[in-house]
Design a protein around this motif. Structure first.
Motif, mmCIF file in Angstrom:
data_model
loop_
_atom_site.group_PDB
_atom_site.id
_atom_site.type_symbol
_atom_site.label_atom_id
_atom_site.label_comp_id
_atom_site.label_asym_id
_atom_site.label_seq_id
_atom_site.Cartn_x
_atom_site.Cartn_y
_atom_site.Cartn_z
ATOM 1 N N ILE A 1 7.947 -11.622 4.772
ATOM 2 C CA ILE A 1 8.434 -10.247 4.750
ATOM 3 C C ILE A 1 8.195 -9.613 6.117
ATOM 4 O O ILE A 1 7.254 -9.986 6.826
ATOM 5 N N SER A 2 9.025 -8.668 6.523
ATOM 6 C CA SER A 2 8.835 -7.979 7.801
ATOM 7 C C SER A 2 7.635 -7.040 7.728
ATOM 8 O O SER A 2 7.444 -6.332 6.732
ATOM 9 N N VAL A 3 6.825 -7.023 8.778
ATOM 10 C CA VAL A 3 5.658 -6.156 8.810
ATOM 11 C C VAL A 3 6.055 -4.685 8.696
ATOM 12 O O VAL A 3 5.306 -3.860 8.163
ATOM 13 N N ASP B 1 6.924 0.513 2.537
ATOM 14 C CA ASP B 1 7.732 0.689 1.323
ATOM 15 C C ASP B 1 6.918 0.784 0.038
ATOM 16 O O ASP B 1 7.437 1.213 -0.999
ATOM 17 N N TYR B 2 5.652 0.353 0.078
ATOM 18 C CA TYR B 2 4.831 0.340 -1.136
ATOM 19 C C TYR B 2 3.446 0.903 -0.840
ATOM 20 O O TYR B 2 2.989 0.879 0.312
ATOM 21 N N PRO B 3 2.750 1.393 -1.857
ATOM 22 C CA PRO B 3 1.390 1.920 -1.658
ATOM 23 C C PRO B 3 0.475 0.856 -1.034
ATOM 24 O O PRO B 3 0.535 -0.321 -1.403
ATOM 25 N N PHE B 4 -0.350 1.315 -0.105
ATOM 26 C CA PHE B 4 -1.247 0.405 0.623
ATOM 27 C C PHE B 4 -2.689 0.860 0.438
ATOM 28 O O PHE B 4 -2.992 2.050 0.454
ATOM 29 N N ILE B 5 -3.581 -0.111 0.257
ATOM 30 C CA ILE B 5 -5.004 0.178 0.082
ATOM 31 C C ILE B 5 -5.744 -0.365 1.298
ATOM 32 O O ILE B 5 -5.586 -1.533 1.658
ATOM 33 N N ASN C 1 1.871 3.834 3.724
ATOM 34 C CA ASN C 1 1.765 4.709 2.565
ATOM 35 C C ASN C 1 0.389 4.463 1.921
ATOM 36 O O ASN C 1 0.271 3.771 0.914
ATOM 37 N N VAL C 2 -0.651 5.017 2.563
ATOM 38 C CA VAL C 2 -2.024 4.734 2.129
ATOM 39 C C VAL C 2 -2.318 5.462 0.820
ATOM 40 O O VAL C 2 -2.358 6.701 0.770
ATOM 41 N N GLY D 1 -1.751 -1.018 -5.584
ATOM 42 C CA GLY D 1 -1.271 -1.087 -4.206
ATOM 43 C C GLY D 1 -1.473 -2.482 -3.653
ATOM 44 O O GLY D 1 -2.036 -3.356 -4.310
ATOM 45 N N MET D 2 -0.989 -2.691 -2.437
ATOM 46 C CA MET D 2 -1.197 -3.970 -1.755
ATOM 47 C C MET D 2 -2.210 -3.747 -0.629
ATOM 48 O O MET D 2 -2.572 -2.609 -0.311
#
Length: 303
Positions: free
Chosen positions: A181-183, A188-192, A219-220, A239-240
């Motif tokens: 996947i592109s960095v 695009d998705y919640p990040f932890i 998107n923290v 999240g990821m």
């Protein structure tokens, strides 16, 4: 042995708090206050100025701290000399690890060391990289292993092992079945992510900045203080995240997390052994340093 009251005194100085010192020493706050009161009675002077909840060393306290540090070094020299005479390695050893190292790499190493050197009282202290470095500089821990570089010039720094950070998602995440996947799609998705001061966070920030994608673009969803908390949150679809391969390995093997490559972007770092330059090296310290350099090869060989 170093007087117990002096040990408590130095912890209060380091933590700048009676309650935090009590927690670090697994004592009650009244017990810590009693030890400090005992010292103040013995020397006939006040060691701390106490204003509301703030404390600071008095002139007498500063003087005691200076000599307490010398007493600790002298005690180490005495123990080394006795060990030379008896051929027995014992004493206390406090090893500090930043969170990833402390949770996933050091425990088995410390356990194997303890099996070989049964008379060494070894303790493991886990904090983030910044706090571990501070504790080494303040003689609270003997040896530290941190994630990434150390900033102080008063430290001896030695490479331990290399590490790579990987993107982890839950097995239900849309990216779980995608190989690459592109960095830039991280937004695009919640990040932890980890808290400020964490070695893991520093690597993520600096790498994303290099490729033109600052951390502010993420998107923290939350900041957590341990890798274990992050993996639990990711597993439960909150999240990821990007974490050490050492932290991800077991949960990926068990099918609890998935990993996805971020095109050509590599999040790499090295774990670094740190010690204070003027630290007196007991036999236990020397043996543990040698043990790290031997046992790490066996551990890496398993990967």
């Amino acid at each position: 042995m170093i007087n117990d009251s002096l040990k408590v005194f130095m912890q209060v100085v380091d933590k700048n708090s009676f309650s935090k010192a009590a927690k670090a020493l697994s004592l009650t706050q009244p017990a810590v206050s009693f030890q400090i009161h005992t010292l103040e009675q013995y020397y006939g002077t006040v060691l701390f100025d106490r204003v509301n909840r703030n404390i600071s060393l008095t002139v007498a306290g500063e003087l005691l701290l200076k000599y307490a540090k010398k007493m600790i070094q002298l005690q180490s020299e005495i123990e080394n000399s006795i060990e030379d005479l008896t051929g027995t390695i014992k004493g206390k050893l406090v090893v500090g690890g930043s969170t990833t190292v402390g949770e996933f790499i050091l425990p088995p190493l410390v356990g194997n060391f303890k099996k070989k050197f049964t008379q060494v009282d070894i303790r493991l202290c886990i904090n983030n990289s910044k706090e571990t470095e501070r504790m080494v500089l303040n003689d609270i821990i003997d040896i530290g292993i941190i994630e990434g570089p150390a900033s102080s010039e008063d430290l001896i720094k030695e490479k331990f092992i290399d590490d790579e950070l990987v993107l982890v998602t839950s097995t239900n995440h849309p990216w779980a079945s995608i190989d690459d996947i592109s960095v830039f799609k991280l937004k695009d998705y919640p990040f932890i992510c980890r808290e400020k001061g964490s070695g893991t966070r520093h690597v993520i920030e600096s790498t994303l900045k290099e490729v033109g994608f600052p951390l502010e673009n993420l998107n923290v969803a939350m900041e957590l203080g341990s890798t274990s908390a992050i993996t639990a949150a990711v597993k439960n679809d909150l999240g990821m995240s990007i974490i050490s391969k050492w932290a991800a390995r077991e949960m990926v093997e068990e099918g609890l997390l998935s990993t996805t490559k971020l095109d050509e972007t590599k999040f790499t770092r090295q774990f670094t052994i740190i010690m204070k330059k003027d630290k007196f090296r007991t036999h236990a310290i020397e043996e543990f340093l040698g043990f790290l350099n031997t046992d790490k090869l066996k551990r890496i060989a398993k990967d």
